[in-house]
Design an enzyme around this catalytic site. Structure first.
Site, short mmCIF file in Angstrom:
data_model
loop_
_atom_site.label_atom_id
_atom_site.label_comp_id
_atom_site.label_asym_id
_atom_site.label_seq_id
_atom_site.Cartn_x
_atom_site.Cartn_y
_atom_site.Cartn_z
CG ASP A 185 -1.74 -1.28 1.31
OD1 ASP A 185 -2.22 -1.73 0.26
OD2 ASP A 185 -1.85 -1.84 2.41
N GLY B 249 1.62 2.89 -2.62
CA GLY B 249 1.29 3.73 -3.78
C GLY B 249 2.01 3.25 -5.04
CE LYS B 250 3.35 -2.56 -4.26
NZ LYS B 250 2.76 -2.21 -2.96
N GLY C 17 -3.91 -4.72 -4.38
CA GLY C 17 -4.91 -3.77 -4.85
C GLY C 17 -4.18 -2.54 -5.34
CG HIS C 18 -1.23 -2.58 -7.81
ND1 HIS C 18 -0.25 -3.11 -8.59
CD2 HIS C 18 -0.93 -2.96 -6.54
CE1 HIS C 18 0.61 -3.78 -7.82
NE2 HIS C 18 0.21 -3.72 -6.58
CD GLN D 11 1.16 -9.00 -2.26
OE1 GLN D 11 1.99 -9.63 -2.88
NE2 GLN D 11 -0.08 -8.89 -2.67
CB THR E 95 1.99 -12.12 1.10
OG1 THR E 95 1.03 -12.76 0.25
CG2 THR E 95 3.23 -11.74 0.31
N GLY F 174 -10.99 -3.52 2.38
CA GLY F 174 -11.66 -2.42 3.06
C GLY F 174 -11.28 -2.29 4.53
NE ARG G 149 -4.29 0.16 3.06
CZ ARG G 149 -4.49 0.84 1.95
NH1 ARG G 149 -4.22 2.13 1.91
NH2 ARG G 149 -4.94 0.24 0.86
CG ASP H 227 -1.18 14.43 -0.60
OD1 ASP H 227 -0.32 13.54 -0.77
OD2 ASP H 227 -2.40 14.22 -0.74
#
Ligand code: IMP
Length: 420
Positions: free
Chosen positions: A13, A15-16, A40-41, A214, A229, A292, A295, A323
């Site tokens: 997660d 931001g790949k 999840g990209h 991942q 994983t 969902g 995190r 940001d």
């Protein structure tokens, strides 16, 4: 830059997805080489939120999409995403490795059963069947994509897989067979040996973006085992997971979130409890793209990042979600650990030890103003337009890791990036 890999240096997660999309403009191929639909990209493209779990998200720009032999394929997710990509781009040049393994519905049931049996030590998996499918692969009971095209082999393999897991008889195996076979006509024309294709693209001077799923800390061997994983998530796996020699990897881009997040179980030494953690979670929409789940939030951990940067041979960094931290008076960065009465800069090899460490923080001044219209102005102005405290943060990380930060993401949009 013919073969660029995009690798997460934290717990996924980072931001790949967005960075892969950014780097895939003009690329000949976007390639997935590990993991499955647990990933999840996501990116915002022309105001629209896009999420992909198994098709490389870079294929929104790249000429072709490749799913390598190192992946685990959930057929329904694949078919769904194929339609989504067709809707966006028209005909899709998709290639699915014949050697990739297929996640079966039984793997998902086993995933939740195995989690139940772990009790308090549950991994907190995404429930996508990844562990059981990977374990069948290594135990050599796996069903590969190529088996879907060889009906008798498929029947036999399904009977064995069900018997091994004590999950049913001939009738169950026929049901599973029918389920799989009904999906074959949608995908069979895309199945091929993908390694030679990718090597050929690079040999002819084309660019390829290998899109890691991942993050380093979730690597099966080099991450925080057993809270990891079931595949390799680091740059060394790229050649294996694609089926090319290591010389087809020319550059490693490490993606780092400006803070840390983790979803699922296992230690997170820099975890921010209470209100501040909740504020950052809301600002950064830190809820799993796949599940969902909220995190967990932590400060940046340079001990972990030094380990990850070295392990991956990172050539440059992309720093994301800068940001999200805007508006805080101060930001903390963990520079070393204290464990068992001693300070250390070494990342521990066991979660038992990692859960005993106490982060030693350096406090830096926070930045303000990276919101709304100002973000657009900063992108136009370039690096110098970032608040001075944010630049100090960037340079502090660069100096510590000895690696340059080339891309700074300041928003979810695919081009909300400052190039340094
Ligand atoms: P699995 O991959 O579903 O078996 O889950 C194992 C661990 O990896 C759990 O802690 C998951 O939350 C985590 N995980 C798997 N995929 C991702 C991902 O794409 N992003 C973040 N965490 C992930």
């Amino acid at each position: 830059m013919p073969g660029i890999c995009v690798i997460g240096l934290q717990w996924g997660d980072e931001g790949k997805g967005k960075i892969s999309v950014y780097l895939s403009r003009g690329a000949k191929a976007a390639v997935r080489f590990n993991g499955g639909a647990n990933a999840g990209h996501a990116v915002r493209l022309n105001g629209r939120e896009l999420k992909f779990h198994i098709i490389p998200i870079g294929s929104v720009f790249a000429d072709s999409a490749v799913i390598g032999p190192g992946t685990l394929i959930d057929l329904d997710v694949l078919i769904d995403e194929l339609r989504k990509l067709e809707e966006l781009r028209g005909r899709v040049d998709l290639m699915i490795s014949e050697r990739a393994h297929v996640v079966l519905p039984i793997h998902k049931s086993l995933d939740s059963m195995w989690e139940e049996s772990r009790g308090a030590r549950r991994v907190g998996t995404t429930g996508r069947g990844i562990g059981p499918a990977a374990s069948d692969r290594y135990a050599r009971f796996g069903v590969r994509v190529v088996d879907l095209l060889e009906r008798e082999t498929l029947r036999e393999k399904l009977r064995t897989a069900l018997a091994v897991h004590h999950l049913g008889d001939g009738e169950r195996s026929e049901e599973l067979y029918d389920w799989l076979v009904s999906r074959v006509p949608v995908i069979d024309s895309y199945v091929r040996d993908v390694g030679p294709y990718v090597a050929g693209v690079i040999d002819q001077g084309g660019a390829v973006v290998y899109e890691g799923a991942q993050g380093t800390m979730l690597d099966i061997d080099h991450g925080t085992y057993p809270y990891v994983t079931s595949s390799h998530t680091i740059a060394s796996f790229v050649p294996l997971g694609v089926g090319v020699s290591p010389r087809y990897v020319s550059r490693v881009v490490g993606v780092v979130k400006a803070y840390t997040t983790r979803v699922g179980g296992g230690p997170l030494p820099t975890e921010i409890e209470g209100e501040l953690g909740a504020i950052i979670r809301e600002r950064g929409h830190e809820y799993g793209t796949t599940t969902g789940r909220p995190r967990r939030i932590g400060w940046l951990d340079l001990v972990g990042l030094r380990y990850a940067a070295e392990l991956n041979g990172v050539d440059e960094l992309a720093l994301t979600m800068v940001d999200v931290l805007s508006g805080l008076n101060e930001v903390k960065v963990c520079v070393k650990y204290e464990v068992d009465g001693k300070t250390t800069s070494r990342y521990p090899s066991t979660v038992e030890r990692l859960s005993r460490v106490r982060p030693v923080y350096q406090v830096l001044r926070g930045w303000k103003g990276l919101e709304g219209e100002r973000v657009r102005e900063v992108i136009e102005e370039g690096y110098g337009g970032l608040p001075v405290e944010a630049r100090r943060y960037v340079e502090f990380i660069e100096e510590d890791l000895g690696v340059k930060i080339r891309l700074i993401s300041v928003g979810p949009g695919h081009n909300e990036v400052v190039v340094k």
